[in-house]
Enzyme design. Structure first.
Site, PDB file in Angstrom:
ATOM      1  N   THR A 257      -1.630  -3.346 -23.100  1.00  0.00           N
ATOM      2  CA  THR A 257      -1.162  -3.859 -24.395  1.00  0.00           C
ATOM      3  C   THR A 257      -1.990  -5.064 -24.838  1.00  0.00           C
ATOM      4  O   THR A 257      -2.378  -5.174 -26.006  1.00  0.00           O
ATOM      5  CB  THR A 257       0.309  -4.314 -24.330  1.00  0.00           C
ATOM      6  OG1 THR A 257       1.078  -3.289 -23.752  1.00  0.00           O
ATOM      7  CG2 THR A 257       0.848  -4.636 -25.706  1.00  0.00           C
TER       8      THR A 257
ATOM      9  N   HIS B 290       8.054   2.396 -22.531  1.00  0.00           N
ATOM     10  CA  HIS B 290       7.150   1.895 -21.495  1.00  0.00           C
ATOM     11  C   HIS B 290       7.479   2.593 -20.185  1.00  0.00           C
ATOM     12  O   HIS B 290       8.645   2.862 -19.904  1.00  0.00           O
ATOM     13  CB  HIS B 290       7.339   0.380 -21.352  1.00  0.00           C
ATOM     14  CG  HIS B 290       6.274  -0.289 -20.537  1.00  0.00           C
ATOM     15  ND1 HIS B 290       6.181  -0.151 -19.178  1.00  0.00           N
ATOM     16  CD2 HIS B 290       5.231  -1.069 -20.906  1.00  0.00           C
ATOM     17  CE1 HIS B 290       5.136  -0.833 -18.734  1.00  0.00           C
ATOM     18  NE2 HIS B 290       4.531  -1.395 -19.775  1.00  0.00           N
TER      19      HIS B 290
HETATM   20  C1  GP9 Z   1       4.656  -6.534 -21.940  1.00  0.00           C
HETATM   21  C2  GP9 Z   1       4.341  -5.362 -22.763  1.00  0.00           C
HETATM   22  C3  GP9 Z   1       3.904  -4.201 -21.930  1.00  0.00           C
HETATM   23  O1  GP9 Z   1       4.937  -7.679 -22.643  1.00  0.00           O
HETATM   24  O2  GP9 Z   1       3.465  -5.678 -23.751  1.00  0.00           O
HETATM   25  O3  GP9 Z   1       2.639  -4.363 -21.436  1.00  0.00           O
HETATM   26  P1  GP9 Z   1       1.810  -3.132 -20.846  1.00  0.00           P
HETATM   27  O4  GP9 Z   1       2.290  -2.909 -19.444  1.00  0.00           O
HETATM   28  O5  GP9 Z   1       2.066  -1.950 -21.714  1.00  0.00           O
HETATM   29  O6  GP9 Z   1       0.409  -3.569 -20.909  1.00  0.00           O
HETATM   30 MN    MN Z   2       1.742  -1.341 -23.703  1.00  0.00          MN
END
Ligand code: GP9
Ligand code: MN
Length: 632
Positions: free
Chosen positions: A298, A413
């Site tokens: 992300t 997620h």
């Molecule tokens: C955590 C969210 C997820 O704040 O942005 O992160 P990722 O694991 O998808 O990189």
């Molecule tokens: Mn992410």
């Protein structure tokens, strides 16, 4: 051979145990670290030990009792100060200390006032190990030996230290794969490798990037700029400025890949709202758009969007280069009267966002503290997307307009867990629970986006905004090829894996009416110039690697961080060239001209980040350095 004697080493042993216990008590009382399971608790208890064994163990090399005792005492005072400083810092910032924070001048004011205000009398307890060691030194008879400890003792001692270290690291790695390469979060690091090792790690990371930065000079900037200027794509005059002055709402769609859009799973529509949107006259939908993230996931997608630079290889650039100068999308919009902010219901320090957002000149970060989060409205990693978008819109209502808000969703997620009441479709039935549940969480996120649109309309923000939505990175990795093959009813090849990196991109402009589906090959790197041009802001001369997707000169060529690339005719994976229509392996001729260009481009982006080249471009602080170079 000298035998190990407990009594001879009792001061050392007492010191290790005393500091170990003091540190552990410090962890429990001063930091609010969430423990996920018993193993995590055990790791927390174990983690100060390897460092303490090592650092105190160096006393074994000192022959005089006096020197040894002074050394041991110094170490204990030093570790106590480290813990105390973190505790005080944590009370104010809710985070552990990292070097860049100490060197950011704008933090100094905050820091000095918070130090005095945040000291407690009970903080003296951080020095209880020092007191115990002092007593031990005072009352235990000194051992004045010509040779305090024999070779075998030392060898055994440091082998034991290494074993403890390995045990700690392997347990940590099992809890969080790739912990050290990806960094993730300071809290996770402290939880897993301990406060002391974390500081060592931080020092190594920051020193490395600092050293590389020192070696860079302005001449590299000229080289990179020449390359970029040669590839500049003029904006389409028909599109330039069509969203001028509007609010920008950018939504990061967690782990949403394109293979769910306009498709069904076992007869069930996966993304009804996002499907309709692809046909909406106010929407540009990009059907051959790719994420370009690496280990930073992300955070890499945020970095690419903001800077139109690639993330770094082998780590998360949010951690490795948060001290750089950037010319971010936020900064540019901020300079043009926008209130720039990010809304994301997670801790501030995750992905080092708190520090990096400062470097990107993002004015405000609405983190988890800005949301009303409860057990009822949370699942998996935290707050569910629907309450998240509702509360985000409530925040937007309070904002000065025009604003640029980035929303980062979270429910879709890994491991894609969902409460029963939020499961709007049945799970898939492959051998992979991950993929099976993925469809359900994507379906939930689709619902959240529908709510977002409704809320924006309801609160009167919709008409004067544009909404840009993109998938941040893949959700289903190559480990699930077999299950993915069951869904797509074919065997997944390296070509398919590359094409699976497609993520949806929507640019929705209320009232525009001339939207369409665009199948141009494009990627996250193109977002910054595309958005700025829609807002009527020039980007010519900017140090950016992407180009405006609407430009007639935009080239259908997307480079992945790992060197794979996609053009309108070919896909290139590990020295093999595939035809983009048939997916068959073909002669390398179609790929050849792009192979070199892909590595040059990634190389220039790395050069820009590693050398912190934008500081030479920046007016103000770094200007003299640039001048200096120009004189040469
Ligand atoms: C955590 C969210 C997820 O704040 O942005 O992160 P990722 O694991 O998808 O990189
Ligand atoms: Mn992410």
């Amino acid at each position: 051979m000298k035998k190990f004697s407990w009594s001879r080493h009792s001061v050392l042993i007492i010191a290790i145990v005393a500091t170990w216990i003091t540190t552990y008590i410090g962890y429990i009382t001063s930091f609010n670290m969430k423990m996920d399971n018993k193993m995590q608790e055990f790791i927390l208890l174990l983690n100060p030990l390897s460092f303490l064994l090592f650092i105190y163990g160096l006393a074994l090399f000192m022959k005089s009792a006096k020197k040894r005792n002074i050394y041991i005492l110094t170490v204990s005072i030093f570790t106590s100060i480290v813990m105390l400083s973190n505790a005080v810092f944590y009370r104010f910032f809710n985070d552990f200390i990292t070097l860049p924070v100490l060197f950011q001048t704008n933090n100094f004011g905050d820091l000095s006032s918070s130090v005095t205000g945040n000291m407690h009398l009970t903080d003296m307890l951080f020095f209880s190990d020092v007191l115990i060691i002092l007593l031990a030194i005072r009352f235990i008879p000194k051992v004045e030996h010509a040779e305090y400890s024999g070779k075998t003792t030392k060898k055994l001692y440091f082998v034991m230290t290494a074993v403890v270290m390995m045990l700690n690291l392997s347990l940590a790695e099992a809890q969080r794969p790739q912990l050290l390469t990806r960094s993730f979060d300071r809290e996770l690091l402290v939880k897993n490798i301990g406060a002391y090792n974390y500081h060592l790690y931080d020092i190594v990371l920051q020193t490395k990037s600092h050293a590389q930065r020192v070696l860079a000079d302005g001449s590299e900037l000229v080289e990179v700029s020449n390359h970029i200027n040669a590839n500049y794509a003029e904006p389409d005059p028909e599109k330039f400025g069509i969203a001028k002055g509007r609010n920008i709402i950018a939504v990061s769609l967690e782990s949403v890949q394109s293979f769910v859009i306009n498709e069904e799973m076992n007869g069930q529509v996966i993304t009804p709202f996002l499907n309709d949107l692809t046909k909406d006259p106010d929407t540009f939908y990009f059907s051959d758009f790719y994420h370009q993230t690496g280990l930073g996931k992300t955070s890499d997608s945020e970095f690419i969007l903001e800077n139109s630079l690639y993330g770094v290889n082998g780590g998360a650039v949010f951690f490795t280069h948060s001290g750089n100068t950037y010319d971010s999308l936020s900064e540019r919009l901020g300079d043009n009267g926008y209130f720039t902010n990010v809304l994301h219901a997670n801790g501030r320090s995750f992905w080092n966002r708190d520090i990096m957002y400062d470097a990107l000149n993002i004015e405000k970060f609405y983190d988890v503290e800005s949301f009303e989060v409860s057990d009822e409205n949370s699942v998996n990693w935290g707050m569910k997307d629907i309450p998240f978008v509702e509360q985000s819109v409530a925040h937007m209502q309070e904002m000065q307009q025009p604003f640029y808000s980035r929303l980062i969703t979270l429910t879709n997620h890994f491991p894609f867990d969902l409460n029963e009441e939020d499961k709007l479709i049945e799970a898939f039935d492959s051998n992979s629970t991950t993929l099976n549940q993925y469809f359900q969480t994507v379906r939930y996120t689709d619902e959240a986006i529908k709510v977002l649109f409704e809320e924006l309309k309801d609160k009167g923000l919709y008409d004067n905004s544009i909404i840009v939505m993109y998938g941040d990175h893949y959700g289903i990795s190559e480990n699930h090829n077999k299950a993915m093959g069951m869904y797509l009813d074919k065997e997944i090849t390296p070509y398919d894996n590359a094409k699976q990196q497609r993520v949806p991109l929507y640019i929705h402009i209320p009232g525009y009416g001339e939207g369409e589906t665009i199948d141009e090959v494009s990627g996250q790197i193109d977002l910054r110039p595309t958005i700025l041009h829609l807002m009527g802001l020039e980007t010519k001369g900017d140090l950016q690697f992407g180009s405006d997707i609407f430009s007639p000169d935009h080239e259908p060529f997307v480079i992945f961080r790992d060197g794979r690339f996609v053009t309108d005719k070919n896909v290139f994976v590990k020295d093999v060239c595939y035809d983009t229509v048939t997916g068959e392996e073909v002669d390398s001729a179609g790929c050849d001209p792009f192979v070199e260009r892909a590595s040059t481009e990634l190389g220039y982006s790395d050069m820009t980040i590693i050398g912190d080249l934008l500081r030479f471009k920046d007016e103000g602080i770094s200007k003299p350095e640039f001048k200096e170079f120009e004189k040469k």
